[in-house]
Design a protein around this motif. Structure first.
Motif, PDB file in Angstrom:
ATOM      1  N   THR A 100       0.857  -1.176   0.000  1.00 15.14           N
ATOM      2  CA  THR A 100       0.000   0.000   0.000  1.00 15.14           C
ATOM      3  C   THR A 100       0.896   1.230   0.000  1.00 15.14           C
ATOM      4  OG1 THR A 100      -0.156  -0.209   2.409  1.00 15.14           O
ATOM      5  CG2 THR A 100      -1.961  -1.089   1.115  1.00 15.14           C
ATOM      6  N   VAL A 101       0.704   2.074  -1.001  1.00 14.76           N
ATOM      7  CA  VAL A 101       1.556   3.238  -1.206  1.00 14.76           C
ATOM      8  C   VAL A 101       0.902   4.463  -0.579  1.00 14.76           C
ATOM      9  CG1 VAL A 101       2.651   4.721  -2.936  1.00 14.76           C
ATOM     10  CG2 VAL A 101       2.465   2.256  -3.337  1.00 14.76           C
ATOM     11  N   VAL A 102       1.661   5.224   0.166  1.00 17.91           N
ATOM     12  CA  VAL A 102       1.154   6.435   0.807  1.00 17.91           C
ATOM     13  C   VAL A 102       2.056   7.612   0.454  1.00 17.91           C
ATOM     14  CG1 VAL A 102       0.074   5.159   2.692  1.00 17.91           C
ATOM     15  CG2 VAL A 102       2.420   5.958   2.951  1.00 17.91           C
ATOM     16  N   GLY A 103       1.470   8.806   0.452  1.00 19.43           N
ATOM     17  CA  GLY A 103       2.235   9.992   0.073  1.00 19.43           C
ATOM     18  C   GLY A 103       2.025  11.132   1.044  1.00 19.43           C
ATOM     19  N   TYR A 104       2.937  12.091   0.992  1.00 19.80           N
ATOM     20  CA  TYR A 104       2.927  13.226   1.910  1.00 19.80           C
ATOM     21  C   TYR A 104       3.297  14.507   1.165  1.00 19.80           C
ATOM     22  CZ  TYR A 104       3.496   9.378   5.252  1.00 19.80           C
ATOM     23  OH  TYR A 104       3.354   8.202   5.952  1.00 19.80           O
ATOM     24  N   THR A 105       2.580  15.572   1.450  1.00 22.46           N
ATOM     25  CA  THR A 105       3.002  16.898   1.008  1.00 22.46           C
ATOM     26  C   THR A 105       3.949  17.466   2.071  1.00 22.46           C
ATOM     27  OG1 THR A 105       1.207  18.042   2.153  1.00 22.46           O
ATOM     28  CG2 THR A 105       0.764  17.271  -0.109  1.00 22.46           C
ATOM     29  N   GLU A 240      -0.991   3.988   6.427  1.00 20.14           N
ATOM     30  CA  GLU A 240      -2.123   4.494   5.658  1.00 20.14           C
ATOM     31  C   GLU A 240      -2.693   5.779   6.261  1.00 20.14           C
ATOM     32  OE1 GLU A 240      -2.347  -0.075   5.453  1.00 20.14           O
ATOM     33  OE2 GLU A 240      -1.715   1.476   6.866  1.00 20.14           O
ATOM     34  N   ILE A 241      -2.588   5.929   7.569  1.00 21.73           N
ATOM     35  CA  ILE A 241      -3.125   7.119   8.236  1.00 21.73           C
ATOM     36  C   ILE A 241      -2.055   8.200   8.367  1.00 21.73           C
ATOM     37  CG2 ILE A 241      -4.203   7.983  10.369  1.00 21.73           C
ATOM     38  CD1 ILE A 241      -5.978   6.206   8.548  1.00 21.73           C
ATOM     39  N   MET A 242      -0.840   7.844   8.740  1.00 19.97           N
ATOM     40  CA  MET A 242       0.279   8.784   8.807  1.00 19.97           C
ATOM     41  C   MET A 242       1.600   8.059   8.997  1.00 19.97           C
ATOM     42  SD  MET A 242       1.224  11.929   8.579  1.00 19.97           S
ATOM     43  CE  MET A 242       0.120  13.263   9.103  1.00 19.97           C
ATOM     44  N   GLY A 243       1.643   7.190  10.013  1.00 22.78           N
ATOM     45  CA  GLY A 243       2.878   6.563  10.463  1.00 22.78           C
ATOM     46  C   GLY A 243       2.887   6.659  11.977  1.00 22.78           C
ATOM     47  N   PRO A 244       3.989   6.347  12.652  1.00 21.85           N
ATOM     48  CA  PRO A 244       4.005   6.418  14.119  1.00 21.85           C
ATOM     49  C   PRO A 244       3.685   7.821  14.612  1.00 21.85           C
ATOM     50  CG  PRO A 244       6.234   6.264  13.226  1.00 21.85           C
ATOM     51  CD  PRO A 244       5.303   6.000  12.091  1.00 21.85           C
ATOM     52  N   GLY A 245       2.825   7.895  15.628  1.00 22.46           N
ATOM     53  CA  GLY A 245       2.437   9.187  16.172  1.00 22.46           C
ATOM     54  C   GLY A 245       0.959   9.477  16.022  1.00 22.46           C
ATOM     55  N   VAL A 246       0.198   8.542  15.460  1.00 24.86           N
ATOM     56  CA  VAL A 246      -1.251   8.731  15.408  1.00 24.86           C
ATOM     57  C   VAL A 246      -1.792   8.814  16.838  1.00 24.86           C
ATOM     58  CG1 VAL A 246      -3.448   7.671  14.717  1.00 24.86           C
ATOM     59  CG2 VAL A 246      -1.496   7.633  13.151  1.00 24.86           C
ATOM     60  N   SER A 247      -1.228   7.997  17.729  1.00 26.83           N
ATOM     61  CA  SER A 247      -1.544   8.106  19.154  1.00 26.83           C
ATOM     62  C   SER A 247      -0.325   7.705  19.969  1.00 26.83           C
ATOM     63  CB  SER A 247      -2.754   7.244  19.524  1.00 26.83           C
ATOM     64  OG  SER A 247      -2.448   5.870  19.413  1.00 26.83           O
ATOM     65  N   PHE A 248      -0.353   8.042  21.263  1.00 27.49           N
ATOM     66  CA  PHE A 248       0.838   7.842  22.096  1.00 27.49           C
ATOM     67  C   PHE A 248       0.457   7.802  23.565  1.00 27.49           C
ATOM     68  CE2 PHE A 248       0.055  12.324  21.374  1.00 27.49           C
ATOM     69  CZ  PHE A 248       0.116  12.869  22.646  1.00 27.49           C
ATOM     70  N   GLU A 249       1.287   7.124  24.346  1.00 26.74           N
ATOM     71  CA  GLU A 249       1.095   7.091  25.799  1.00 26.74           C
ATOM     72  C   GLU A 249       1.731   8.310  26.456  1.00 26.74           C
ATOM     73  OE1 GLU A 249       0.669   2.663  27.677  1.00 26.74           O
ATOM     74  OE2 GLU A 249       2.693   3.317  27.186  1.00 26.74           O
ATOM     75  N   CYS A 250       1.079   8.779  27.528  1.00 30.22           N
ATOM     76  CA  CYS A 250       1.685   9.775  28.399  1.00 30.22           C
ATOM     77  C   CYS A 250       2.226   9.042  29.629  1.00 30.22           C
ATOM     78  CB  CYS A 250       0.657  10.828  28.801  1.00 30.22           C
ATOM     79  SG  CYS A 250      -0.708  10.128  29.783  1.00 30.22           S
ATOM     80  N   GLN A 251       2.685   9.796  30.620  1.00 35.50           N
ATOM     81  CA  GLN A 251       3.304   9.159  31.769  1.00 35.50           C
ATOM     82  C   GLN A 251       2.300   8.436  32.661  1.00 35.50           C
ATOM     83  OE1 GLN A 251       6.415  11.362  33.701  1.00 35.50           O
ATOM     84  NE2 GLN A 251       7.167  12.199  31.779  1.00 35.50           N
TER      85      GLN A 251
END
Length: 436
Positions: A100-105, A240-251
């Motif tokens: 699956t190919v994804v692109g970015y501006t 497909e959505i963005m890459g790492p960082g769509v969501s993340f844990e806090c402390q």
């Protein structure tokens, strides 16, 4: 605990967030309708016009998008931006069919950097830190995603990539790495190698790790934290959505904050497509409301989790998703029983009798499904008496039957007999696919 954030949207009120999401959703719907023939055809077939979307309540009227849609329009059929505006191309590491190919501006890349920087800050990172990136670089989004986050934060990035584990450890020692980013299975391998080399993890400057790209349990978290002497944080993303960082844990580590100013989440029943209420477990769906190149509408991730808006002690108001417990397409059906590999991992680490490495081998004998779970012995177990090893096998077998509802053959194998991975680990061999 000092509350620190990378950007103001992380603490928006619900009213502020919904206003921003509504504006961006409406803008995105018009953009995909006007620029993506695939979506224009889907909307027209369903009798939907962009002007029909006036609020977030209208989201459920829009069509779903699947990974197969990306493959059917390979490579650029779902792009909403002209090729002249593309700044970068990535592709997924899928094992079946076309990639699956994804692109970015340029703006997409800046937004991605913001997403990953938020994750680093939530893990206690600052611009003073050295970020050791051991995700793979290249078409896989992992390496360049965390790299961009470190640079957006103003930290020092060490782009090590994966592989050559002893050299990784030497760099951690020599360069003073503070935060490491890689897959959890590779973090476990680095920790084991460090132990085998006689390196005391307390002698390094590492204090945190940001791990994702595959499901992992809290038991695995504790094992990594012990081996590397760090606090381990989860990060979620998909190319497909963005890459790492769509969501993340806090402390607080009670779920992952979704960057919902950019990605609008839903939980649906994977069988009916019905939107489920907050707190219900189902399939995670995302609509990209800030992307220019590839703004997917209601993309079915196949990941199983739940959403919660419970107040978080870190001060972030971003909705949280639970840890992913499995994937609808990773689920094994063995003799009518639904089994997720993550369930086996959780069970083994909860028992704590063996090393945390396993392999599930599924086969079909005389039209009957069989399951063998190969479990790696620890170094200490390897010299145990046969009777004690047989008892360990019996305990694991009974636990699998009791908690997963299925009988399995448990095979203890030698230490390091199960292949280690520098990327996503492989836990299943399904030989039934060879039967035609």
């Amino acid at each position: 605990m000092e509350n620190r954030y990378f950007s103001k949207e992380e603490t928006y009120s619900l009213e502020q967030m919904r206003a921003l999401q509504t504006f961006r959703l409406i803008d995105t719907v018009y953009r995909v309708y006007n620029n993506v023939p695939f979506y224009r055809k889907k909307f027209d077939e369903m009798g939907i016009k962009p002007s029909d979307v006036k609020s977030l309540d209208d989201l459920s009227r829009l069509p779903f998008t699947t990974k197969q849609d990306l493959r059917d329009t390979f490579p650029y059929g779902l792009f909403a931006a002209p090729k002249s505006e593309l700044a970068r191309i990535h592709a997924s590491s899928g094992t079946t069919g076309k990639q699956t190919v994804v692109g970015y501006t340029k703006r997409d890349l800046e937004a991605w950097g913001t997403d990953a920087a938020r994750a680093i800050v939530a893990a206690g990172g600052t611009k003073e830190d050295y970020i050791h990136v051991s995700y793979g670089y290249g078409l896989f989004t992992g390496g360049l995603g965390l790299h961009a986050g470190g640079e957006a934060l103003g930290a020092t990035v060490i782009p090590v990539s994966s592989g050559n584990t002893k050299r990784q450890i030497q760099i951690i020692q020599d360069f003073g790495s503070n935060i490491i980013a890689c897959t959890p299975s590779y973090a476990l391998y680095i920790g084991e190698t460090m132990r085998d080399m006689g390196v005391d993890p307390k002698s390094t400057h590492l204090r945190a790790g940001i791990f994702g790209a595959e499901p992992w349990t809290d038991h695995m978290r504790r094992e990594i934290e012990k081996l590397l002497n760090i606090k381990a944080y989860d990060i979620y993303g998909l190319s497909e959505i963005m890459g790492p960082g769509v969501s993340f844990e806090c402390q607080e580590q009670s779920g992952m904050h979704i960057n919902e100013d950019q990605f609008l989440p839903e939980i649906i029943d994977p069988d009916t497509g019905e939107v489920l209420p907050e707190g219900a477990t189902g399939e995670l769906v995302f609509t990209c409301i800030f992307k220019e190149a590839l703004p997917l509408i209601r993309y079915r991730t196949r990941d199983i989790c739940s959403l919660s808006r419970a107040k978080c002690s870190c001060g972030r108001t971003l909705v949280k998703m639970s840890k992913v417990t499995g994937r609808t397409d990773d689920m094994l059906i063995i003799r009518g029983v639904n089994v997720f590999p993550s369930q086996v991992e959780h069970l083994l680490m909860e028992l704590g009798l063996t090393a945390p490495h396993y392999l599930m081998v599924v086969d079909r004998v005389n039209n009957l499904d069989t399951l063998q779970i190969q479990v790696e012995m620890s170094d200490a177990m390897f010299s145990d008496q046969v009777r004690k090893l047989e008892e360990t096998q019996r305990v694991i077998k009974n636990a699998v039957l009791s908690k997963l509802g299925i009988a399995a053959d448990i095979k203890l194998v030698e230490p390091k007999a199960i292949a280690r991975s520098e990327g996503k680990s492989k836990h299943v061999i399904d030989n039934r696919k060879l039967d035609f």
